[in-house]
Scaffold this motif. Structure first.
Motif, mmCIF file in Angstrom:
data_model
loop_
_atom_site.group_PDB
_atom_site.id
_atom_site.type_symbol
_atom_site.label_atom_id
_atom_site.label_comp_id
_atom_site.label_asym_id
_atom_site.label_seq_id
_atom_site.Cartn_x
_atom_site.Cartn_y
_atom_site.Cartn_z
ATOM 1 N N ASP A 103 0.497 -11.306 -5.070
ATOM 2 C CA ASP A 103 -0.055 -11.667 -6.377
ATOM 3 C C ASP A 103 -0.108 -13.180 -6.574
ATOM 4 O O ASP A 103 -1.056 -13.726 -7.144
ATOM 5 C CB ASP A 103 0.754 -11.013 -7.498
ATOM 6 N N THR A 121 -4.929 2.861 0.526
ATOM 7 C CA THR A 121 -5.024 2.839 -0.940
ATOM 8 C C THR A 121 -4.185 3.958 -1.547
ATOM 9 O O THR A 121 -3.493 3.757 -2.566
ATOM 10 C CB THR A 121 -6.494 2.979 -1.368
ATOM 11 N N ALA A 148 -6.991 -10.260 1.424
ATOM 12 C CA ALA A 148 -7.695 -10.174 0.153
ATOM 13 C C ALA A 148 -7.845 -8.730 -0.293
ATOM 14 O O ALA A 148 -7.682 -8.396 -1.475
ATOM 15 C CB ALA A 148 -9.059 -10.849 0.280
ATOM 16 N N LEU A 149 -8.171 -7.853 0.651
ATOM 17 C CA LEU A 149 -8.355 -6.438 0.310
ATOM 18 C C LEU A 149 -7.052 -5.812 -0.164
ATOM 19 O O LEU A 149 -7.033 -5.059 -1.149
ATOM 20 C CB LEU A 149 -8.905 -5.683 1.524
ATOM 21 N N ARG A 161 -4.519 -7.359 -1.556
ATOM 22 C CA ARG A 161 -4.193 -7.878 -2.880
ATOM 23 C C ARG A 161 -5.035 -7.207 -3.941
ATOM 24 O O ARG A 161 -4.549 -6.883 -5.035
ATOM 25 C CB ARG A 161 -4.403 -9.385 -2.893
ATOM 26 N N GLU A 162 -6.279 -6.905 -3.577
ATOM 27 C CA GLU A 162 -7.170 -6.233 -4.517
ATOM 28 C C GLU A 162 -6.683 -4.815 -4.807
ATOM 29 O O GLU A 162 -6.788 -4.333 -5.936
ATOM 30 C CB GLU A 162 -8.581 -6.209 -3.941
ATOM 31 N N ARG A 163 -6.107 -4.144 -3.775
ATOM 32 C CA ARG A 163 -5.659 -2.756 -3.947
ATOM 33 C C ARG A 163 -4.276 -2.684 -4.592
ATOM 34 O O ARG A 163 -3.757 -1.588 -4.814
ATOM 35 C CB ARG A 163 -5.606 -2.057 -2.578
#
Length: 709
Positions: A483, A655, A680-681, A683-685
């Motif tokens: 984060d 996920t 990045a992916l 952190r997005e999930r």
């Protein structure tokens, strides 16, 4: 070696001693009898001698006194002719040796001879002195002569005396004759008694021989037959013949009891051999029976063209069945597996194929090549492929379907080994290589495998004491929060720099340490070193006071049962706060014994230590186990992260893991982040933390402290 004295020998010895004692008694009796005969003969001769002497003396005294009376007038008138006539009459009597008439001075008057050659001579013999002044009859004697003297007198006037000498030769001759007769009669009596004694001894010997014969027939021979049968039974011939007996005595009872015992031993031996050579669960031959069969087949194969193939088969992940469903289900799986293996061997094994269970989840198959030199390798490969295919099908156990597999190692005789021990060892090595190759497959033995095993053994030897020698060290890979991108902690990783071979891959030596048990020694040392370094970070760098260090704990350390105590001791020793230590466990290690592991992990968590589940997603438990096992976080295995950008399935699974873990209040760490897009992916999930080469390589403590600075 000292020879044993049997019953017959002992009886013969007793009989010989009895016979010798009897002979001694007979000899003593004969000796006493001979002495008694001699005493009897001596006493008899003495009695005869006394009797003859008394009779002779009595007769001699009477005859001498009568002669003395008849010589009174002739001597008074000195009538030599009358004196000579009287004397010659006495001399003609038997046993008379001499007659002497003498005067008071002891001079000879007449001796019965015609010319009286001794006239006027003095008597000079030993008896003469005592007869000169006698007044009555007087007797003197020697060994050969008795001399009887009497005075010749008128009234009180003594005119002279007369002496008559009697010879004892006749008496002695009579005594000798009587002694000879007595000796002959006594000898006859002795010989008669000796004959009876000899007959008695002969009867005694015959009795002993008869007793010995009866003893031999009634006791010694049956006992010897029983002893021979016992030796045969002891040697393993339980069918040894035991003599039958209809005797209604103790020996008959003994022989019948021995026969019953032999029959009982035969039954028990049959049962014991069945138990010793048969697997109790599957009914197959066990290790011992198979080893004897293999010894026989290999011995027959030497010097002939006959080949053998040995297949070591081990069920893959069988422990998971016992751990998850129970041991009863595991036994059912083994029985179904053995039945399937037996069916496949009946179809593809050919003549002479044998199957055995070595124990646990390990089965062994022996194939025998034909006399025509058929390709045993091709037959073994075809059988192995059939087994892998058949045993890969699901098994229904307790209402559930269980998917297992089998790993098979194949060794050939005489190509791979020429003796039984080497053949079995090489088959086991080949089976292990099949496990390493991914399980549920087969591998033929090759010398390269042997070299790999040797390298593994050498690595284990080199690994012992490597920590003390400074060859082992702890590296730290940074772990970042997704984060805000800040450093959250580090994972402690063990590294080995071999003094000869250089750096050794952890995947190699960690596995060796696990299987050899060295991890139980190295693990606590790594834990102590990591806690000391983490305490140093917090002491030297204010920004590092919230950092954690995670340490991997093996399944073997979990099984020892004192992991919680070790952790608590290390924390006290190093001064590291419990919340700054994360203990990482593999998923497969946790589900092996959930009840005990849950209790252990609960103790760690109560102490403040965080528990993380490593390599999550590679095991068989699924997320449902997270409800029963107290953990604080999971680490998604790098195999899912590697293709998360191009594989929708991996993305969906990653996920789902993140979402379900968060729903249970569990943090998630992604391993193997090597690209910015992956970072990045994730952190997005909503993934909490990540580690990987893109974020930071594992580094020694000095380099990590520079990172902190």
């Amino acid at each position: 070696m000292r020879r044993r004295l049997g019953l017959r020998g002992r009886f013969a010895l007793v009989a010989a001693i009895a016979l010798l004692v009897s002979l001694g008694l007979v000899a003593l009796v004969l000796q006493r009898q001979d002495a008694m005969h001699r005493d009897m003969q001596q006493l008899s001769l003495q009695a005869i001698h006394e009797f003859s002497s008394k009779r002779l003396l009595s007769h001699g005294e009477a005859a001498t006194l009568q002669l003395a009376d008849s010589l009174v007038n002739p001597l008074y008138y000195f009538d030599l002719e009358a004196i000579g006539s009287a004397v010659r009459n006495v001399l003609r009597q038997p046993d008379v040796s001499y007659v002497i008439v003498y005067d008071n001075q002891g001079q000879i008057i007449h001796d019965g001879s015609a010319d009286i050659s001794t006239y006027g001579q003095a008597m000079g013999d030993p008896f003469a002195f005592e007869v000169l002044s006698l007044s009555e009859a007087h007797v003197q004697s020697s060994d050969s002569l008795v001399d009887v003297a009497a005075p010749i007198q008128i009234g009180d006037q003594r005119l002279g005396g007369v002496r008559v000498g009697y010879s004892l030769a006749a008496v002695k001759a009579d005594e000798q004759q009587v002694g000879g007769i007595m000796s002959g009669r006594l000898g006859e009596m002795g010989r008669s008694q000796l004959l009876w004694l000899g007959l008695l001894l002969a009867a005694m010997v015959a009795l002993l021989v008869a007793i010995g014969y009866v003893l031999q027939r009634a006791l010694v021979s049956p006992v010897r037959q029983l002893a021979d049968a016992a030796r045969e039974i002891e040697a393993g011939n339980f069918e040894a013949e035991v003599p039958a007996s209809r005797r209604n005595d103790e020996m008959g009872d003994l022989m019948r009891a021995f026969a019953h015992m032999r029959d009982s031993i035969v039954r028990h031996d049959r049962d014991i051999r069945r138990m010793a050579y048969t697997d109790a669960l599957t009914g197959l031959s066990n290790r011992l029976a198979f080893r004897e069969l293999l010894d026989q087949r290999v011995a027959e194969g030497h010097g002939s063209a006959r080949q053998l193939a040995l297949l070591f088969a081990d069920i893959d992940d069988f422990k998971r069945v016992n751990d998850t469903i129970g041991h009863d289900a595991g036994d059912e799986v083994l029985m179904q597996f053995s039945s399937r293996i037996r069916d496949v061997i009946d179809l593809h094994g050919g003549a002479g194929a044998e199957l055995a269970r070595f124990g646990g989840d390990e089965f062994v198959v022996l194939l025998q090549g034909g006399a025509g030199g058929d390709d045993i390798r091709m037959r073994a490969e075809r059988l192995a492929e059939s087994l892998v295919c058949e045993l890969g099908r699901p098994i229904a156990v307790h209402g559930r379907q269980v998917f297992l597999g089998i790993s098979i190692g194949i060794a050939l005789f005489p190509d791979d080994a020429t003796d039984v021990s080497s053949l079995m060892k090489n088959g086991d090595i080949a089976m292990y290589q099949a496990k390493v190759a991914g399980k549920n497959c087969h591998r033929f033995y090759s010398r390269v495998m042997d070299q790999a095993v040797e390298r593994r053994v050498r690595m284990e030897q080199d690994l012992r004491g490597a920590w003390e020698r400074g060859e082992l060290s702890v590296a730290y890979q940074p772990v970042y929060r997704l984060d805000d991108g800040r450093l959250a902690g580090a994972e402690a990783l063990l590294r080995w720099r071999h003094p000869v071979h250089g750096p050794v891959a952890p995947s190699l030596f960690i596995d060796v340490a696990e299987q050899s048990g060295l991890i139980e020694v190295i693990g606590p040392q790594v834990l102590r070193a990591a806690c000391m370094d983490a305490r140093g970070w917090q002491r030297d760098f204010p920004a590092a006071r919230g950092l954690f260090v995670s340490v991997n704990v093996s399944a073997r350390q979990l099984r020892t049962g004192d992991l919680a105590a070790q952790v608590e001791a290390v924390l006290r020793e190093t001064g590291l706060a419990p919340q700054h230590l994360h203990v990482e466990l593999t998923e497969t290690a946790v589900i092996g014994d959930e009840a005990r592991v849950s209790s252990l992990l609960a103790r760690l968590r109560n102490a403040g230590v965080k528990v993380w589940l490593d390599d999550f997603g590679t095991g068989f438990s699924g997320l449902s186990h997270l409800r029963r096992v107290p953990v604080d976080g999971v680490k998604i295995d790098r195999s899912f992260i590697a293709d998360v950008l191009r594989d929708p399935d991996d993305l969906a699974l990653t996920t789902a893991i993140i979402a379900m873990a968060h729903s249970l209040g569990i943090h998630v760490v992604a391993e193997g982040v090597e690209k910015e897009g992956q970072y990045a992916l994730l952190r997005e999930r909503g993934c909490d933390m990540a580690q990987g080469f893109w974020l930071g390589h594992p580094m020694q403590n000095q380099e990590f402290t520079r990172l902190l600075a």
